[in-house]
Design a protein around this motif. Structure first.
Motif, PDB file in Angstrom:
ATOM      1  N   ALA A   1       0.841  -1.194   0.268  1.00  0.00           N
ATOM      2  CA  ALA A   1      -0.087   0.215   0.192  1.00  0.00           C
ATOM      3  C   ALA A   1       0.936   0.857   0.475  1.00  0.00           C
ATOM      4  O   ALA A   1       0.532   1.930  -1.147  1.00  0.00           O
ATOM      5  N   ILE A   2       1.982   0.511   0.309  1.00  0.00           N
ATOM      6  CA  ILE A   2       2.462   2.350   0.810  1.00  0.00           C
ATOM      7  C   ILE A   2       3.543   2.821  -0.463  1.00  0.00           C
ATOM      8  O   ILE A   2       3.704   3.528  -1.419  1.00  0.00           O
ATOM      9  N   GLU A   3       3.894   1.929  -1.087  1.00  0.00           N
ATOM     10  CA  GLU A   3       4.501   1.764  -2.938  1.00  0.00           C
ATOM     11  C   GLU A   3       3.290   2.315  -3.999  1.00  0.00           C
ATOM     12  O   GLU A   3       3.454   2.928  -4.457  1.00  0.00           O
ATOM     13  N   ILE A   4       2.029   1.668  -3.336  1.00  0.00           N
ATOM     14  CA  ILE A   4       0.921   2.436  -4.597  1.00  0.00           C
ATOM     15  C   ILE A   4       0.862   3.063  -4.161  1.00  0.00           C
ATOM     16  O   ILE A   4       0.414   4.338  -5.239  1.00  0.00           O
ATOM     17  N   MET A   5       0.448   4.466  -3.115  1.00  0.00           N
ATOM     18  CA  MET A   5       0.480   5.183  -2.857  1.00  0.00           C
ATOM     19  C   MET A   5       1.753   6.386  -2.858  1.00  0.00           C
ATOM     20  O   MET A   5       1.253   8.198  -3.402  1.00  0.00           O
ATOM     21  N   ARG A   6       2.868   5.854  -3.027  1.00  0.00           N
ATOM     22  CA  ARG A   6       3.964   6.531  -3.158  1.00  0.00           C
ATOM     23  C   ARG A   6       4.172   6.652  -4.722  1.00  0.00           C
ATOM     24  O   ARG A   6       3.906   7.838  -5.501  1.00  0.00           O
ATOM     25  N   ASP A   7       3.642   5.839  -5.520  1.00  0.00           N
ATOM     26  CA  ASP A   7       3.792   5.642  -6.389  1.00  0.00           C
ATOM     27  C   ASP A   7       2.337   6.492  -7.278  1.00  0.00           C
ATOM     28  O   ASP A   7       2.741   7.136  -8.925  1.00  0.00           O
ATOM     29  N   LYS A   8       0.966   6.943  -6.691  1.00  0.00           N
ATOM     30  CA  LYS A   8       0.257   8.337  -7.139  1.00  0.00           C
ATOM     31  C   LYS A   8       0.696   9.877  -6.414  1.00  0.00           C
ATOM     32  O   LYS A   8      -0.769   9.598  -6.427  1.00  0.00           O
ATOM     33  N   LYS A   9       2.301   9.923  -5.570  1.00  0.00           N
ATOM     34  CA  LYS A   9       2.369  10.966  -5.283  1.00  0.00           C
ATOM     35  C   LYS A   9       1.178  11.249  -4.304  1.00  0.00           C
ATOM     36  O   LYS A   9       1.791  12.494  -3.914  1.00  0.00           O
ATOM     37  N   GLN A  10       0.740  10.019  -3.369  1.00  0.00           N
ATOM     38  CA  GLN A  10      -0.569  10.971  -2.514  1.00  0.00           C
ATOM     39  C   GLN A  10       0.629  10.468  -1.241  1.00  0.00           C
ATOM     40  O   GLN A  10       0.745   9.445  -0.313  1.00  0.00           O
ATOM     41  N   ASP A  11       1.449  11.463  -0.903  1.00  0.00           N
ATOM     42  CA  ASP A  11       2.646  11.876   0.181  1.00  0.00           C
ATOM     43  C   ASP A  11       2.143  11.798   1.596  1.00  0.00           C
ATOM     44  O   ASP A  11       1.895  11.145   2.472  1.00  0.00           O
ATOM     45  N   TYR A  12       0.443  12.835   2.103  1.00  0.00           N
ATOM     46  CA  TYR A  12      -0.298  12.302   2.932  1.00  0.00           C
ATOM     47  C   TYR A  12      -0.648  10.676   3.388  1.00  0.00           C
ATOM     48  O   TYR A  12      -1.125  10.592   4.510  1.00  0.00           O
TER      49      TYR A  12
END
Length: 179
Positions: free
Chosen positions: A78-89
């Protein structure tokens, strides 16, 4: 059921915002008495006319009957998915969840819908919800489809510091009501 619908409306609003502002970065979006809100970092300052545009897009998405698809994944994924989506929060919340558990996330954000468990221990798995193209960290529950969301109206825009700390970035908080 009303709280579930309002929480689903927050996701619908976020999906509409993402469609209109692809660079949006999302904080938290819980249901509240009479409605919902979502804290969002945007490249523009929203106006009341923008709320009308977002609401119009919400109605279009609602009519499509988009489902709320739950996806369970290991927290590192999940961290990688959100990092890829540039969802820093979301990455920040996931790291907090991993290290300190859902109790810490609730205490620091006030959003009980972020984590799956009520454990004070760090989490190993989380749930994500997909609505159209919008993907969010969330424990749910949600209505089955956007068509189940009742009447809603976006009401106002306010400022909110990320995680309630004035040293953090100020996000735009979009408020709506739903019945």
């Amino acid at each position: 059921m009303l709280e579930t619908m309002r929480h689903s409306a927050a996701h619908l609003m976020a999906a509409a915002v993402q469609d209109l502002y692809p660079d949006a970065k999302f904080g938290v979006g819980p249901p509240i008495d009479y409605g919902f809100y979502y804290d969002i970092e945007l490249p523009v300052t929203l106006t009341p006319d923008d709320l009308k545009k977002i609401e119009k897009r919400m109605l279009e998405l609602k009519k499509k009957g988009l489902g709320y698809e739950r996806i369970e994944v290991p927290i590192d994924e999940a961290i990688e998915i959100m990092r890829d989506k540039k969802q820093d929060y979301k990455v920040e919340l996931l790291n907090l969840l991993k290290e300190r558990g859902s109790t810490a996330v609730l205490k620091e954000t006030g959003d009980a819908n972020v984590a799956d468990s009520d454990d004070a221990e760090g989490a190993s798995h989380v749930s994500l919800y997909k609505t159209g193209e919008f993907l969010d960290l969330c424990r749910g529950p949600h209505v089955e489809s956007t068509k189940e969301i009742g009447v809603f109206k976006l009401m106002r825009i306010a400022g909110a510091y990320w995680r309630g700390n004035e040293k953090n970035p100020q996000l735009q908080r979009l408020y709506g009501v739903a019945f």
